[in-house]
Design a protein around this motif. Structure first.
Motif, PDB file in Angstrom:
ATOM      1  N   THR A 191       0.828  -1.211   0.000  1.00 44.26           N
ATOM      2  CA  THR A 191       0.000   0.000   0.000  1.00 44.26           C
ATOM      3  C   THR A 191       0.859   1.255   0.000  1.00 44.26           C
ATOM      4  N   VAL A 192       1.914   1.259   0.800  1.00 43.85           N
ATOM      5  CA  VAL A 192       2.829   2.408   0.821  1.00 43.85           C
ATOM      6  C   VAL A 192       3.483   2.595  -0.541  1.00 43.85           C
ATOM      7  N   LEU A 193       3.876   1.499  -1.188  1.00 41.09           N
ATOM      8  CA  LEU A 193       4.498   1.590  -2.507  1.00 41.09           C
ATOM      9  C   LEU A 193       3.537   2.174  -3.536  1.00 41.09           C
ATOM     10  N   VAL A 194       2.297   1.705  -3.536  1.00 36.38           N
ATOM     11  CA  VAL A 194       1.303   2.228  -4.480  1.00 36.38           C
ATOM     12  C   VAL A 194       1.014   3.701  -4.192  1.00 36.38           C
ATOM     13  N   GLY A 195       0.869   4.054  -2.910  1.00 39.04           N
ATOM     14  CA  GLY A 195       0.624   5.450  -2.561  1.00 39.04           C
ATOM     15  C   GLY A 195       1.767   6.351  -2.974  1.00 39.04           C
ATOM     16  N   ALA A 196       3.003   5.910  -2.770  1.00 41.53           N
ATOM     17  CA  ALA A 196       4.159   6.712  -3.171  1.00 41.53           C
ATOM     18  C   ALA A 196       4.201   6.884  -4.687  1.00 41.53           C
ATOM     19  N   ALA A 197       3.893   5.793  -5.420  1.00 39.41           N
ATOM     20  CA  ALA A 197       3.870   5.894  -6.880  1.00 39.41           C
ATOM     21  C   ALA A 197       2.794   6.870  -7.340  1.00 39.41           C
ATOM     22  N   ALA A 198       1.637   6.847  -6.702  1.00 37.24           N
ATOM     23  CA  ALA A 198       0.560   7.781  -7.069  1.00 37.24           C
ATOM     24  C   ALA A 198       0.979   9.222  -6.812  1.00 37.24           C
ATOM     25  N   ILE A 199       1.640   9.484  -5.689  1.00 38.31           N
ATOM     26  CA  ILE A 199       2.083  10.854  -5.386  1.00 38.31           C
ATOM     27  C   ILE A 199       3.113  11.317  -6.404  1.00 38.31           C
ATOM     28  N   VAL A 200       4.032  10.439  -6.782  1.00 45.91           N
ATOM     29  CA  VAL A 200       5.045  10.797  -7.790  1.00 45.91           C
ATOM     30  C   VAL A 200       4.371  11.126  -9.123  1.00 45.91           C
ATOM     31  N   ILE A 201       3.410  10.295  -9.538  1.00 44.20           N
ATOM     32  CA  ILE A 201       2.728  10.533 -10.814  1.00 44.20           C
ATOM     33  C   ILE A 201       1.965  11.849 -10.787  1.00 44.20           C
ATOM     34  N   VAL A 202       1.260  12.108  -9.694  1.00 41.11           N
ATOM     35  CA  VAL A 202       0.504  13.359  -9.591  1.00 41.11           C
ATOM     36  C   VAL A 202       1.450  14.552  -9.619  1.00 41.11           C
ATOM     37  N   THR A 203       2.585  14.443  -8.958  1.00 41.82           N
ATOM     38  CA  THR A 203       3.548  15.547  -8.930  1.00 41.82           C
ATOM     39  C   THR A 203       4.092  15.811 -10.331  1.00 41.82           C
ATOM     40  N   VAL A 204       4.410  14.747 -11.073  1.00 44.35           N
ATOM     41  CA  VAL A 204       4.906  14.926 -12.447  1.00 44.35           C
ATOM     42  C   VAL A 204       3.840  15.547 -13.333  1.00 44.35           C
ATOM     43  N   LEU A 205       2.595  15.081 -13.189  1.00 40.36           N
ATOM     44  CA  LEU A 205       1.512  15.600 -14.034  1.00 40.36           C
ATOM     45  C   LEU A 205       1.206  17.060 -13.772  1.00 40.36           C
ATOM     46  N   SER A 206       1.546  17.548 -12.582  1.00 35.44           N
ATOM     47  CA  SER A 206       1.260  18.962 -12.291  1.00 35.44           C
ATOM     48  C   SER A 206       2.080  19.899 -13.172  1.00 35.44           C
ATOM     49  N   ASP A 207       3.240  19.453 -13.652  1.00 31.23           N
ATOM     50  CA  ASP A 207       4.097  20.310 -14.484  1.00 31.23           C
ATOM     51  C   ASP A 207       4.261  19.803 -15.910  1.00 31.23           C
ATOM     52  N   TYR A 208       4.194  18.499 -16.108  1.00 35.71           N
ATOM     53  CA  TYR A 208       4.482  17.929 -17.429  1.00 35.71           C
ATOM     54  C   TYR A 208       3.256  17.195 -17.939  1.00 35.71           C
ATOM     55  N   HIS A 209       2.696  17.698 -19.034  1.00 36.78           N
ATOM     56  CA  HIS A 209       1.532  17.080 -19.661  1.00 36.78           C
ATOM     57  C   HIS A 209       1.276  17.755 -20.999  1.00 36.78           C
ATOM     58  N   LEU A 210       0.539  17.078 -21.857  1.00 32.17           N
ATOM     59  CA  LEU A 210       0.117  17.678 -23.112  1.00 32.17           C
ATOM     60  C   LEU A 210      -1.129  18.519 -22.868  1.00 32.17           C
ATOM     61  N   PRO A 211      -1.176  19.733 -23.432  1.00 26.47           N
ATOM     62  CA  PRO A 211      -2.322  20.613 -23.152  1.00 26.47           C
ATOM     63  C   PRO A 211      -3.589  20.126 -23.863  1.00 26.47           C
ATOM     64  N   LEU A 212      -4.722  20.496 -23.305  1.00 31.09           N
ATOM     65  CA  LEU A 212      -6.016  20.251 -23.939  1.00 31.09           C
ATOM     66  C   LEU A 212      -6.325  21.414 -24.874  1.00 31.09           C
ATOM     67  N   ARG A 213      -6.631  21.093 -26.133  1.00 33.00           N
ATOM     68  CA  ARG A 213      -6.910  22.146 -27.125  1.00 33.00           C
ATOM     69  C   ARG A 213      -8.294  21.938 -27.717  1.00 33.00           C
ATOM     70  N   THR A 214      -8.973  23.072 -27.972  1.00 32.97           N
ATOM     71  CA  THR A 214     -10.271  23.021 -28.628  1.00 32.97           C
ATOM     72  C   THR A 214     -10.068  22.955 -30.135  1.00 32.97           C
ATOM     73  N   GLN A 215     -11.198  22.897 -30.888  1.00 37.34           N
ATOM     74  CA  GLN A 215     -11.113  22.866 -32.343  1.00 37.34           C
ATOM     75  C   GLN A 215     -10.436  24.112 -32.893  1.00 37.34           C
ATOM     76  N   ASN A 216     -10.590  25.225 -32.208  1.00 40.03           N
ATOM     77  CA  ASN A 216     -10.008  26.492 -32.662  1.00 40.03           C
ATOM     78  C   ASN A 216      -8.577  26.681 -32.179  1.00 40.03           C
ATOM     79  N   GLY A 217      -8.036  25.713 -31.462  1.00 38.87           N
ATOM     80  CA  GLY A 217      -6.657  25.796 -31.033  1.00 38.87           C
ATOM     81  C   GLY A 217      -6.456  26.449 -29.683  1.00 38.87           C
ATOM     82  N   PHE A 218      -7.535  26.816 -29.008  1.00 38.05           N
ATOM     83  CA  PHE A 218      -7.377  27.413 -27.684  1.00 38.05           C
ATOM     84  C   PHE A 218      -6.968  26.334 -26.665  1.00 38.05           C
ATOM     85  N   VAL A 219      -6.071  26.704 -25.803  1.00 35.43           N
ATOM     86  CA  VAL A 219      -5.611  25.790 -24.756  1.00 35.43           C
ATOM     87  C   VAL A 219      -6.523  25.918 -23.545  1.00 35.43           C
ATOM     88  N   LEU A 220      -7.077  24.772 -23.119  1.00 37.94           N
ATOM     89  CA  LEU A 220      -7.923  24.753 -21.925  1.00 37.94           C
ATOM     90  C   LEU A 220      -7.058  24.441 -20.704  1.00 37.94           C
TER      91      LEU A 220
END
Length: 465
Positions: free
Chosen positions: A128-157
């Motif tokens: 459980t500790v291992l899974v929780g630590a992995a989840a925290i690491v993934i969430v921390t990475v996703l807070s800064d590194y991710h592909l943006p969401l774009r609409t049909q007109n190219g606006f970034v959400l």
């Protein structure tokens, strides 16, 4: 306390209970949800997504499920390591999808709590500790590194950075809190389940002994007449065969063996309980029967009754229930185990209640555990003096839990207290000190002559053969 001889289950053993088919079904539900979410986002809201990579992530889950279905049997149960790998795979797959769809800007980031909750409920603490630590690491990475969401007109959400940080803090706290909460609740449920199983086993064992004793008592009663006839006849043969020494010795041997059979049946029949007259007994007789296995262990066991209870001859006859005998036996064993020299068992009865107090002259219950006595698997670190006095003792509170559960089943109320301060340097030698356990029944619950459970009078039923 002595504990029943059962194998108490560990977290790793319980994690082996999870069927592979259950995990496969849950993953199919997640796959369908992911496909629906991707389709709605792309077709209804026109979001520009990396559909190829998204479907690749979902396809990996589909392939994994298909392999599991066709390779492993339907009754396959996952080991601890296999369960951990399954949960980590789902966590990483979800994290990859979130990376492709906006990271913490995506409201579905909340689903990261799912694998953590599952691991806390079914896996060991380390997993459980291992899974929780992995989840925290993934969430921390996703807070800064991710592909943006774009609409049909190219606006970034995207939401403001302050809200992204708030989402990250909320997810980290939720992962820790929900993981700890689920783990704690699950552990409590498992501990109670194990303790109740041990209690049921102890009661079943006592009931079997009671039933066996009744059969033996009935056999001793039924065989008494033929054994007496054999003894009488052999005695007459001994007198008549005075001139035949060899035959006279044979007749004497028959008489001797008949006496031996009588003595064996008498000893075996002491525990007989099915006779109507033996299903009840005076209060102190039942107490002495419960204490008998521990009455000769080097500690003085003294039986007294309150002067206010009246003449000892007027003591109530109570039911000889296995719950009462086994519960009192556990309490008396605990007192004898921790007593220095003596244990006192005091009885008191009135028209409304029957009360027993079991007192020892030991160190008493640990004050910090008084409020938790009766809960199963209560551990405390042993002090150096405890290890020196009883190096073999590994108490978990299971014996007291069994005693409390069985006695409460018979209608009793139990209270635990100390006769003096266990940390006091010295105490008067003439006072009852140490642990005090009081067991109190409403008299109509245990009185065998009057009340709700009075034993009927009449002739004993003949044993049918």
């Amino acid at each position: 306390m002595a504990q029943p001889d059962i194998g108490l289950l560990t977290g790793q053993q319980r994690s082996n209970w999870i069927r592979l088919r259950t995990m496969i079904l849950l993953r199919w539900v997640a796959i369908v949800g992911q496909l629906v979410a991707l389709t709605v986002a792309e077709r209804m809201y026109g979001l520009q997504l990396e559909l190829g990579l998204c479907y690749l992530a979902v396809g990996v889950s589909v392939i994994g499920n298909l392999i599991a279905i066709f390779v492993f049997p339907e009754n396959k149960r996952l080991t601890e390591s296999e369960n951990l790998l399954m949960v980590l795979f789902d966590l990483l797959q979800l994290g990859f999808l979130l990376f492709l769809t906006g990271g913490l800007n995506n409201p579905f980031a909340l689903l990261m709590l799912g694998p953590v909750t599952i691991s806390a409920a079914v896996l060991t603490t380390r997993s459980t500790v291992l899974v929780g630590a992995a989840a925290i690491v993934i969430v921390t990475v996703l807070s800064d590194y991710h592909l943006p969401l774009r609409t049909q007109n190219g606006f970034v959400l995207r939401i403001p950075d302050l809200f992204v940080f708030g989402n990250w803090i909320a997810l980290v706290i939720a992962i820790c809190f929900i993981g700890l909460y689920s783990r704690r609740v699950t552990s409590e449920i498992h501990s109670m389940s194990d303790a109740l199983s041990a209690t049921q086993l102890a009661l079943s064992r006592e009931q079997k002994l009671t039933d066996l004793g009744g059969v033996v008592a009935a056999a001793a009663h039924e065989l008494g007449t033929p054994l007496a006839t054999i003894k009488l006849t052999s005695a007459e043969l001994i007198d008549e065969l005075a001139d035949h020494p060899e035959l006279r010795d044979d007749a004497a041997l028959i008489r001797e063996q008949a006496d031996r059979c009588r003595d064996i049946l008498r000893d075996m029949g002491r525990a007989g309980k099915d006779d109507l007259h033996l299903r009840q007994a005076p209060l102190m007789t039942v107490v002495q029967e419960a204490a008998e296995p521990h009455a000769h262990r080097g500690k003085l066991v003294e039986y007294t009754h309150d002067p206010d209870a009246g003449d000892e001859m007027d003591q109530p006859a109570i039911l000889r229930q296995p719950e009462i005998i086994h519960g009192l036996r556990n309490l008396i064993q605990n007192a004898v185990d921790f007593a220095r020299t003596a244990v006192w068992i005091e009885a008191h009865w009135t028209a409304e209640r029957v009360t027993l107090r079991i007192i020892d002259d030991g160190r008493g219950f640990p004050p910090q555990l008084l409020g938790r006595i009766g809960d199963p698997f209560v551990r405390r670190r042993k002090a150096g003096s405890d290890q020196h006095e009883r190096p073999e003792y590994e108490g978990m509170g299971l014996g007291l839990f069994i005693a409390k559960t069985l006695l409460e089943r018979s209608g009793a109320e139990l209270t635990f207290a100390n006769g003096s301060d266990p940390y006091a340097v010295s105490t008067p030698a003439d006072k009852h000190i140490g642990a005090i356990v009081q067991v109190s029944w409403p008299r109509n619950k245990v009185d065998a002559r009057t009340g709700d459970y009075a034993i009927r009078t009449g002739h004993n039923a003949q044993i049918q053969t």
